[in-house]
Write an enzyme that holds these catalytic residues in place. Structure first.
Site, PDB file in Angstrom:
ATOM      1  N   TYR A  85      -4.522   3.939   6.100  1.00  0.00           N
ATOM      2  CA  TYR A  85      -4.983   3.178   7.260  1.00  0.00           C
ATOM      3  C   TYR A  85      -6.239   3.821   7.856  1.00  0.00           C
ATOM      4  O   TYR A  85      -7.194   3.127   8.229  1.00  0.00           O
ATOM      5  CB  TYR A  85      -3.899   3.129   8.341  1.00  0.00           C
ATOM      6  CG  TYR A  85      -2.733   2.242   8.015  1.00  0.00           C
ATOM      7  CD1 TYR A  85      -2.900   0.871   7.848  1.00  0.00           C
ATOM      8  CD2 TYR A  85      -1.444   2.768   7.900  1.00  0.00           C
ATOM      9  CE1 TYR A  85      -1.817   0.051   7.559  1.00  0.00           C
ATOM     10  CE2 TYR A  85      -0.361   1.959   7.613  1.00  0.00           C
ATOM     11  CZ  TYR A  85      -0.549   0.603   7.441  1.00  0.00           C
ATOM     12  OH  TYR A  85       0.525  -0.210   7.155  1.00  0.00           O
ATOM     13  N   LYS A 126       0.843  -1.191   0.000  1.00  0.00           N
ATOM     14  CA  LYS A 126       0.000   0.000   0.000  1.00  0.00           C
ATOM     15  C   LYS A 126       0.885   1.251   0.000  1.00  0.00           C
ATOM     16  O   LYS A 126       2.014   1.201   0.496  1.00  0.00           O
ATOM     17  CB  LYS A 126      -0.946  -0.016   1.197  1.00  0.00           C
ATOM     18  CG  LYS A 126      -0.255   0.006   2.584  1.00  0.00           C
ATOM     19  CD  LYS A 126       0.113   1.413   3.006  1.00  0.00           C
ATOM     20  CE  LYS A 126       0.986   1.443   4.222  1.00  0.00           C
ATOM     21  NZ  LYS A 126       1.599   2.788   4.434  1.00  0.00           N
TER      22      LYS A 126
END
Length: 378
Positions: free
Chosen positions: A224, A138
């Site tokens: 996140y 990510k």
């Protein structure tokens, strides 16, 4: 799409850190690269920075369905150290020039891309064309266009694609998803998620170089927080408004330092996120009709902790990377659910782009349009 070469990255990295710190060269008790257990899938780590060194490689000593079969690095010294420590045979070691020859190597089933964001699309697409399944760290890419290109390459070459969202495989996050799905505390009214740390080392590191990272705190820790408000409500947002500020502009010269954003959801729930490279933050909190739940810390490696209005959460603390990679290997071998599909990475990049758009328009609300459950997984 514009590509950043490994040479460009190495040049920037050298300026920033002044060299590379190598691992201890002592061999592991049990060599990994020579593992001939056909029940396990061979993973090649592409990029041997701190995450591969201190998280992924050690986790691959514990995995049940996959093992460390190969490496890809542009640093010859690392080739020797990793080969010695993990028993990786010479034929399973590649650099960025001969990487495409991996197509001939049946010992490698999965390529895990652990590189600066600017290199995710190039290497992921080349891995797919080589017939290898792909895990891409990510954030998935620099922009939505690159996400689409990665997804298309994997589909055209009939390989699986997963994104490096480790939290979806660990039990605290899975419990939050269960509570939401079963409406244990009724509907969600309000949710907040904070994710950040204080960067104090080198202002020339690649994460603070927009050419290599695509952005600052939002592209790094912000995903996140975005993830948290989505699985913490069980919904994709329908709009976002965002703000950016910096208290250390001389350090954060090229990328965002701190971003706040407000989300609206179809159910009527509202949410806030904060992400920063200058503030320590690590929490998810949701207020519901008949109670509340929270994770604090919510996104560190281990330990995580959580509680609800009914009491403490208590689950085993295991390597999230081990659980994540085993889940992806089981998806390939046993056709289990893909917990972190490419569409999830693309969805989050769509939200990132909307946040930057809102900031550029002075905090104006930007509409988000997702088909129901787009990007969701189990």
């Amino acid at each position: 799409m514009k590509k950043i070469s490994r040479r460009d990255f190495n040049s920037t990295l050298t300026k920033g850190v002044g060299g590379v710190t190598l691992m201890a060269a002592a061999p592991m008790a049990c060599a990994m690269g020579t593992n001939q257990n056909k029940k396990k899938l061979g993973i090649a780590l592409v990029g041997l920075g701190s995450y591969s060194t201190y998280q992924l490689a050690p986790a691959l000593l514990e995995t049940e369905y996959c093992y460390l079969a190969g490496i890809v690095t542009g640093t010859s010294e690392k080739e020797k150290v990793w080969a010695s420590k993990y028993g990786i045979p010479k034929e399973n070691i590649y650099n960025y020039q001969n990487f495409d020859e991996i197509v001939k190597n049946d010992a490698i089933d999965v390529v895990y891309v652990v590189l600066p964001n600017s290199m995710h699309a190039d290497i992921s697409i080349r891995a797919a064309k080589a017939g290898k399944h792909v895990i891409c760290e990510k954030p998935m890419a620099m922009n939505v266009e690159e996400c689409d290109a990665i997804i298309q390459a994997c589909e055209e070459n009939n390989v699986k694609l997963g994104i490096g969202y480790r939290l979806h495989s660990e039990p605290y996050t899975q419990e939050v998803k269960r509570l939401v799905k079963e409406k244990a505390f009724g509907s969600i009214n309000y949710i907040s998620a904070d994710a950040g740390y204080r960067s104090m080392s080198d202002p020339d590191q690649w994460r603070l170089n927009k050419k290599l990272s695509g952005g600052g705190a939002l592209m790094n820790m912000g995903v996140y927080a975005i993830q948290s408000v989505i699985y913490g409500t069980g919904e994709n947002p329908i709009s976002v408004a965002a703000q950016e500020y910096s208290t250390r502009p001389s350090y954060f010269k090229d990328t965002d330092e701190t971003i706040t954003a407000q989300f609206e959801f179809e159910s009527g729930a509202v949410g806030n996120i904060m992400t920063s490279h200058n503030v320590r933050a690590n929490r998810l909190f949701a207020s519901c009709e008949r109670g509340w739940f929270e994770l604090d810390p919510a996104s560190t490696y281990i330990p995580l902790a959580g509680r609800t209005s009914q009491g403490e959460l208590n689950f085993p603390q295991e390597s999230q990377q081990k659980l994540q990679m085993d889940d992806f290997a089981k998806h390939i071998q046993l056709n289990t659910i893909n917990r972190v599909p490419g569409e999830m990475g693309k969805r989050d990049m769509m939200i990132v782009e909307a946040i930057y758009e809102s900031i550029s328009k002075g905090g104006q609300k930007v509409k988000l349009n997702f088909t129901p459950n787009y990007g969701f997984a189990g």
